[in-house]
Design a protein around this motif. Sequence first.
Motif, mmCIF file in Angstrom:
data_model
loop_
_atom_site.group_PDB
_atom_site.id
_atom_site.type_symbol
_atom_site.label_atom_id
_atom_site.label_comp_id
_atom_site.label_asym_id
_atom_site.label_seq_id
_atom_site.Cartn_x
_atom_site.Cartn_y
_atom_site.Cartn_z
ATOM 1 N N LYS A 2 18.186 -36.166 30.299
ATOM 2 C CA LYS A 2 18.683 -36.092 28.934
ATOM 3 C C LYS A 2 17.801 -36.945 28.025
ATOM 4 C CE LYS A 2 23.441 -35.105 30.291
ATOM 5 N NZ LYS A 2 24.877 -35.303 30.006
ATOM 6 N N ALA A 19 23.118 -39.814 32.291
ATOM 7 C CA ALA A 19 23.917 -38.593 32.393
ATOM 8 C C ALA A 19 25.275 -38.740 31.724
ATOM 9 C CB ALA A 19 24.091 -38.210 33.857
ATOM 10 N N LEU A 21 25.873 -40.567 29.105
ATOM 11 C CA LEU A 21 25.620 -40.869 27.689
ATOM 12 C C LEU A 21 25.963 -42.307 27.302
ATOM 13 C CD1 LEU A 21 26.958 -37.581 25.973
ATOM 14 C CD2 LEU A 21 24.725 -38.014 26.981
ATOM 15 N N SER A 52 14.325 -41.670 34.023
ATOM 16 C CA SER A 52 15.728 -41.271 34.082
ATOM 17 C C SER A 52 16.354 -41.670 35.426
ATOM 18 C CB SER A 52 15.840 -39.755 33.875
ATOM 19 O OG SER A 52 17.174 -39.323 33.984
ATOM 20 N N LEU A 163 14.298 -27.596 27.011
ATOM 21 C CA LEU A 163 15.492 -28.373 26.701
ATOM 22 C C LEU A 163 16.535 -27.480 26.040
ATOM 23 C CD1 LEU A 163 13.598 -31.443 25.232
ATOM 24 C CD2 LEU A 163 14.979 -31.521 27.319
ATOM 25 N N MET A 165 20.266 -27.682 23.678
ATOM 26 C CA MET A 165 21.074 -28.552 22.828
ATOM 27 C C MET A 165 22.071 -27.711 22.041
ATOM 28 S SD MET A 165 18.029 -29.658 20.163
ATOM 29 C CE MET A 165 17.065 -28.411 19.314
ATOM 30 N N VAL A 198 21.821 -35.307 21.928
ATOM 31 C CA VAL A 198 21.042 -35.272 23.166
ATOM 32 C C VAL A 198 20.606 -33.842 23.473
ATOM 33 C CG1 VAL A 198 21.217 -35.605 25.671
ATOM 34 C CG2 VAL A 198 22.172 -37.315 24.114
ATOM 35 N N VAL A 200 19.042 -31.553 26.737
ATOM 36 C CA VAL A 200 19.187 -31.629 28.194
ATOM 37 C C VAL A 200 18.282 -30.593 28.853
ATOM 38 C CG1 VAL A 200 20.840 -31.486 30.099
ATOM 39 C CG2 VAL A 200 21.583 -32.353 27.873
ATOM 40 N N THR A 201 17.618 -30.984 29.930
ATOM 41 C CA THR A 201 16.816 -30.021 30.671
ATOM 42 C C THR A 201 17.734 -29.001 31.334
ATOM 43 O OG1 THR A 201 16.806 -31.494 32.583
ATOM 44 C CG2 THR A 201 14.896 -31.600 31.110
ATOM 45 N N ALA A 204 19.368 -29.968 34.638
ATOM 46 C CA ALA A 204 20.462 -30.942 34.603
ATOM 47 C C ALA A 204 21.798 -30.291 34.263
ATOM 48 C CB ALA A 204 20.146 -32.046 33.594
ATOM 49 N N ILE A 324 28.479 -33.386 27.417
ATOM 50 C CA ILE A 324 27.152 -33.130 27.951
ATOM 51 C C ILE A 324 26.061 -33.544 26.969
ATOM 52 C CG2 ILE A 324 25.565 -31.337 28.768
ATOM 53 C CD1 ILE A 324 28.035 -29.709 29.590
ATOM 54 N N PHE A 325 26.227 -33.148 25.711
ATOM 55 C CA PHE A 325 25.183 -33.345 24.704
ATOM 56 C C PHE A 325 25.545 -34.403 23.664
ATOM 57 C CE2 PHE A 325 25.201 -28.918 26.121
ATOM 58 C CZ PHE A 325 23.872 -28.682 26.443
#
Length: 342
Positions: A2, A19, A21, A52, A163, A165, A198, A200-201, A204, A324-325
């Motif tokens: 992230k 992860a 946050l 990370s 990524l 988002m 955030v 995120v890949t 993930a 998550i984000f």
Amino acid sequence: MKLASLADGRDGRLVVVSADLRRAVDAGPIAPTLQAALDRWAEVAPRLQELSDRLASGTEAGFAFDAAACASPLPRAFQWADGSAYVNHVELVRRARGAELPASFWTDPLMYQGGSDAFLGPHDPITLPDPEWGVDFEGEIAVIIDDVPLGASRTEALKAIRLVMLCNDVSLRNLIPGELAKGFGFFQSKPASAFSPVAVTPEALGPAWQDGRLHLPLHSWLNGVAFGKPDAGLDMTFDFGTLIAHAARSRRLSAGTIIGSGTVSNRGEDGGPGRRVDEGGVGYSCIAELRMIETIQTGKPATPFMQPGDTVRIEMFDGEGRSIFGAIDQRFLPADPPETAA
């Protein structure tokens, strides 16, 4: 993995986020900004992943992560192209004004090119001078991509997603008809968008990311009241691979390009318009869709667009109920009207 950009100058300061946050660590020694990382992704991504991993193991202490201190992951981007992957949303809008949906809309994606020189931060206010413009939020999913060649296939396009988002694609609904009537697309009716704190890949996201779609509900609240929770993986006519390939049909796309899904929208259980959350449905991801359903059902809309002081929150959670984000959390504030020459 992230990533986030703390508000710092025009392009922010890149950090790696835990992860959960809760913690973050400065990624400056590897890449000062997210765009710098994207420009050398093959080289930089493994080093960011190592950072990370150290943050996750506790060998890197980091600092407390504050989403309110973030700019959008890319505070500005070389390109922002927003699709309309949920044809259900488009169909409802057209039905409400008595227009048929062309058959091609199910096979050829809609897409517009938005302004990308300055995005709003996820907690920045939506500051506009005239509530009569019809201020609306639009909850969307967006991806940031690597370089994509001209004429790329869907498979090639999917491999370029770096990524994922969330997005609030702010729209000025009462300006849209006049602009579209000119036959030249959106401009004034699409002010600055905001993205989640955030990015995120895809890896993930685990099994929630499948076939270029994110299979989780997208939650939104208007003034603290649940407004929508449609599943972003359902009723998505065009996956992100298809959207990216569509954008690349006549041009190559550069690393750092953002592609949006358009308003997340689900059909009702009976195949018709969905129901409000307070009626047991999954609701909607923008006010316009609810207004269109009100128009179809009663002949006129009843729900107003956002008024000064109104708030919108957009967020997505994993299976354990964890954000998550991070959240897009914005308030609509009136701005002083622009000065006019005497």
